[in-house]
Design an enzyme around this catalytic site. Structure first.
Site, PDB file in Angstrom:
ATOM      1  N   GLU A 171       0.807  -1.234   0.000  1.00 26.93           N
ATOM      2  CA  GLU A 171       0.000   0.000   0.000  1.00 26.93           C
ATOM      3  C   GLU A 171       0.835   1.277   0.000  1.00 26.93           C
ATOM      4  OE1 GLU A 171      -1.661  -2.665   0.703  1.00 26.93           O
ATOM      5  OE2 GLU A 171      -3.666  -2.200  -0.022  1.00 26.93           O
ATOM      6  N   TYR A 173       3.391   1.975   2.068  1.00 26.56           N
ATOM      7  CA  TYR A 173       3.939   2.339   3.382  1.00 26.56           C
ATOM      8  C   TYR A 173       5.450   2.091   3.411  1.00 26.56           C
ATOM      9  CZ  TYR A 173      -0.900   2.839   4.966  1.00 26.56           C
ATOM     10  OH  TYR A 173      -2.207   3.250   5.117  1.00 26.56           O
ATOM     11  N   ARG A 221       2.857  -8.745   4.461  1.00 28.92           N
ATOM     12  CA  ARG A 221       1.933  -8.264   3.422  1.00 28.92           C
ATOM     13  C   ARG A 221       2.742  -7.602   2.331  1.00 28.92           C
ATOM     14  NH1 ARG A 221      -3.511  -5.021   4.220  1.00 28.92           N
ATOM     15  NH2 ARG A 221      -4.159  -4.823   2.054  1.00 28.92           N
ATOM     16  N   HIS A 259      -1.508   3.876  -1.903  1.00 31.58           N
ATOM     17  CA  HIS A 259      -2.580   4.830  -1.621  1.00 31.58           C
ATOM     18  C   HIS A 259      -2.559   6.007  -2.595  1.00 31.58           C
ATOM     19  CE1 HIS A 259      -4.241   2.733   1.651  1.00 31.58           C
ATOM     20  NE2 HIS A 259      -3.233   2.898   2.474  1.00 31.58           N
ATOM     21  N   GLN A 346     -19.073   3.925   1.942  1.00 32.94           N
ATOM     22  CA  GLN A 346     -19.696   5.111   2.530  1.00 32.94           C
ATOM     23  C   GLN A 346     -19.576   5.211   4.046  1.00 32.94           C
ATOM     24  OE1 GLN A 346     -23.197   5.087  -0.574  1.00 32.94           O
ATOM     25  NE2 GLN A 346     -23.613   6.598   0.984  1.00 32.94           N
ATOM     26  N   ALA A 392     -35.220   2.374   3.924  1.00 29.68           N
ATOM     27  CA  ALA A 392     -35.612   2.598   5.319  1.00 29.68           C
ATOM     28  C   ALA A 392     -36.712   1.630   5.741  1.00 29.68           C
ATOM     29  CB  ALA A 392     -36.080   4.042   5.493  1.00 29.68           C
TER      30      ALA A 392
HETATM   31 FE1  SF4 Z   1     -18.123  -0.398   3.748  1.00 30.84          FE
HETATM   32 FE2  SF4 Z   1     -20.411  -1.582   4.451  1.00 30.84          FE
HETATM   33 FE3  SF4 Z   1     -20.261  -0.217   2.156  1.00 30.84          FE
HETATM   34 FE4  SF4 Z   1     -19.025  -2.572   2.462  1.00 30.84          FE
HETATM   35  S1  SF4 Z   1     -21.232  -2.200   2.476  1.00 30.84           S
HETATM   36  S2  SF4 Z   1     -18.164  -0.757   1.572  1.00 30.84           S
HETATM   37  S3  SF4 Z   1     -18.371  -2.458   4.577  1.00 30.84           S
HETATM   38  S4  SF4 Z   1     -20.053   0.617   4.213  1.00 30.84           S
END
Ligand code: SF4
Ligand code: NAP
Length: 682
Positions: A171, A173, A221, A259, A346, A392
């Site tokens: 990555e 690092y 890794r 990254h 997200q 929802a």
């Molecule tokens: Fe992240 Fe959950 Fe979206 Fe997968 S479903 S990318 S774990 S927020």
């Protein structure tokens, strides 16, 4: 017959000997930063978080990164493991994981020139494009003491009860920075030849093995493909893999891309298993097990990769946020009930990048195990009506039924899904199909009474014997007041994404929020939604300039020239650059992709009129006419609350959730969270 051979995933579920450790299956929960360590009751939270995943059947867990010293922290808040007192604090975590039969490694991560600390260090003074503070080169004595710090950190991990460590060498690092000429221009024994550039990684592994003995599990890794100019060529990567193996590593995990790479590696735009060729190459170079990672999110795919011999284990990180019981469900023949990670980033990466603890869009309990456990148990079974089966409503219905209530879910359309149906139509967002599969299956198994194609009216809700009524009637698209808005060339985004209408070759999109960008994607690739997986991977490589052959350093090649399917112009009224509200970890790739397809973006627009000539507007005061075939309206949404108003007027108490509650900045994350939490209050 054993569990493994009886199942659809015999390789995934079969045990594996790694060094002196027997792992119960081939699934690893990969390292993730969660920021849980920064909250109150940090250890308790981590115990609950990791225990839940261990209970769910995963064989091996890797923690988020711990720096071996203060210089190597990713930022000033990031954890460093440097003393026995800290190691003692971590013991409850390892004990909890072991109690549930899994093993756990502590990841040692030195960020090198990526460190957002006062003075980052690195092999050289070559700056990083993603850190405004340039690195100071380490001298020979400092490199030696950095090695000591890694070994000491591994010792402390052993004290804390970890089965071993993952030494982070990918990555981009520190160890990755030493390995390649892009970041290492030294002329001493730590730079120049391939052997010199690999020396730091090799010495860390060798001395860790020497100090910790044969029982201690050492995972290294390795960067299986750097995806940056001046990155390693495949033969150098194979040489490093062999050198680290000879130095005493038990197993090699793989990382994909630095990254700072300008190629997406884990977001939803990346087809599943798009990078499996890279770990496969490493596996061919060594005798120890190699782990495949990146965009593996189903047991079927994991099984295919493992059975092919491309890797001995698979690492999934986000899929265990989405569903801690991933492995158990696969083993029990319940893979259709796995809550699949949709790669949206997200609530995990985007939260971390904005200094919030990680959770998950599809599983609001992730990272909040204590919070949910502290909620009061469900009261006596109630009869609940949920009106509207979007994100929802479905989340609320499922969670309420899981808590033992009897639920009826009403949906006026012919099928459930609401706005999710528009999301899943967008090319690259097919993972939303998994979320729909999950909800459908849960609703069915929980016996939720589904009434689709039926608007719930006031009388039904008032006299249907319901104890609670939840209104999740969603949103309707906002139709801006522009002269000619009812012209035949105007299409709303639901009309377009549902396939009810199609657009011509020249298109203007009014509104450059998340949906405007999605619509632009759709307009450019609407012929590709049903594309076959191997072809999707081939196209992704060509489009982003990924070279899966053995030839190029860094794994890069020239991007294939774009052949835009349509002329698209994306418009907004605000004077700022479009795309500022997109996710931090995905927006840049979306913008790069659209720029490649020559999408024009105009800010500071004032819309005057739509007629047969097209869209008339001013851009920063300058009059313009866009001669387009169609104008797509993506100008946000307004809450649909008419039923709720009727209920309240009639004196029927009703909860309001999702877009019907707040339309502004509505997304599935907030909708699922709100629906779930409401159900937990019943
Ligand atoms: Fe992240 Fe959950 Fe979206 Fe997968 S479903 S990318 S774990 S927020
Ligand atoms: P949004 O993000 O609020 O964007 C609405 C767009 O319409 C803005 O560009 C706004 O810009 C414009 N607009 C608002 N009122 C207008 C009016 N009266 N006339 C003309 N233009 C107007 O909403 P969205 O795009 O519909 O997305 C809804 C939610 O879903 C958001 O929370 C979004 O984050 C989420 N989502 C995210 C993604 C993603 O991140 N990839 C994808 C899809 C959806 P101006 O006011 O400057 O014109």
């Amino acid at each position: 017959m054993s569990l493994a051979t009886a199942s659809a995933y015999p390789t995934l579920l079969s045990p594996l000997q790694v060094g002196r450790h027997r792992l119960r299956n081939r699934a690893i929960m990969g390292s993730m930063h969660t920021r849980l360590e920064l909250l109150d009751r940090a250890i308790e939270r981590q115990v609950a978080f990791y225990a839940e995943r261990a209970k769910g059947g995963v064989a091996l867990i890797i923690t988020g990164g711990f720096s071996p010293n203060l210089d190597g922290r990713i930022d000033e808040d990031a954890p460093a493991l440097m003393d026995s007192a800290h190691a003692a604090e971590l013991r409850p975590i390892t004990a909890a994981v072991h109690h549930h039969g899994a093993k756990i490694l502590l990841q040692i991560l030195h960020a090198g020139r990526y460190a957002k600390v006062a003075q980052p260090v690195g092999p050289s003074s070559i700056p990083s494009p993603i850190n405004k503070r340039g690195p100071r080169p380490l001298d020979d004595a400092e490199i030696e003491s950095t090695i000591d710090d890694f070994v000491r950190c591994a010792e402390l991990a052993a004290e804390a009860g970890f089965d071993g460590v993952e030494i982070m060498g990918s990555e981009g690092y520190l160890l990755n920075q030493f390995a390649v000429v892009r970041t290492n221009d030294r002329t001493d024994r730590w730079g120049g030849s391939v052997e010199n550039r690999h020396r730091l990684a090799v010495e860390i592994v060798r001395r860790t093995r020497e100090r910790l003995g044969a029982d201690f599990l050492i995972m290294y890794r390795i960067s299986a493909i750097d995806l940056v100019e001046g990155g390693a060529a495949p033969d150098e990567i194979a040489a490093l893999a062999r050198a680290v193996e000879a130095a005493g590593a038990d197993i090699l995990n793989t990382g994909i891309g630095w990254h700072e790479a300008r190629i997406p590696t884990i977001a939803y735009v990346v087809p599943r298993a798009a990078f499996r060729f890279a770990p496969a190459r490493v596996q061919r170079a060594v005798a120890i097990p190699v782990v495949a990672s990146n965009r593996i999110n189903t047991p079927e795919l994991a099984e295919t990769i493992l059975a092919s011999g491309d890797a001995a284990m698979v690492s999934m990180a986000r899929p265990f946020l989405a569903d801690p019981a991933f492995v158990r469900k696969a083993a029990d023949g319940r893979a259709d009930q796995i809550n699949t990670c949709i790669a949206c980033n997200q609530a995990c990466l985007d939260y971390i990048f904005t200094d919030r603890p990680a959770t998950c869009l599809v599983n609001p309990q992730a990272g909040r195990e204590l919070e949910f456990a502290a909620l009061p148990p469900a009261g006596a079974a109630k009869r609940i009506a949920v009106v509207g089966a979007g994100a929802a409503g479905m989340a609320c219905a499922v969670a309420a039924a899981e808590r033992g209530h009897r639920v009826a879910l009403f949906e006026a359309e012919d099928d459930i899904g609401g706005q999710l149906n528009w999301a899943r139509a967008v090319p690259g967002k097919q993972e939303f199909d998994e979320l729909m599969r999950y909800f459908r299956r849960r609703l069915e198994l929980l016996g939720v009474e589904l009434r689709v194609g039926a608007s719930a009216d006031l009388e039904t809700l008032r006299h249907g014997g319901f104890d609670r009524v939840v209104v999740s009637t969603g949103v309707r698209p906002r139709i801006p007041a522009i002269d000619g808005i009812d012209h035949p060339s105007v299409i709303t985004y639901p009309e377009l994404l549902s396939g009810r209408r199609t657009a011509g070759r020249r298109v203007a999109v009014i509104g450059a929020g998340g949906i405007g960008f999605d619509v632009a994607e759709y307009l450019l690739h609407d012929d590709q939604r049903e594309i076959e997986p191997t072809e999707a991977v081939r196209q992704f490589h060509a489009e982003w300039g990924v070279d899966p052959s053995d030839r190029s350093a860094g794994g890069l090649r020239a991007q294939a020239p774009a052949q835009p399917r349509r002329e698209v112009t994306l418009l907004q009224r605000k004077p700022e650059k479009p795309g500022r509200t997109l996710g931090v970890s995905t927006g840049w790739a979306l913008k790069l992709g659209l720029a490649r397809q020559q999408v024009r973006m105009l800010s500071g627009c004032h819309y005057e009129r739509i007629d047969d000539a097209g869209l008339h507007l001013t851009v920063n005061g300058e009059p313009r006419t866009l001669e387009v075939d169609h104008v797509i309206i993506c100008a946000g949404q307004e809450s649909e609350r008419s039923l709720h108003a009727q209920l309240i007027d009639a004196g029927v108490p009703a909860d309001l959730i999702g877009g019907a509650d707040v339309a502004e900045e509505l997304d599935a994350l907030r909708a699922i969270d709100q629906g779930t939490r409401l159900a937990w209050s019943f």
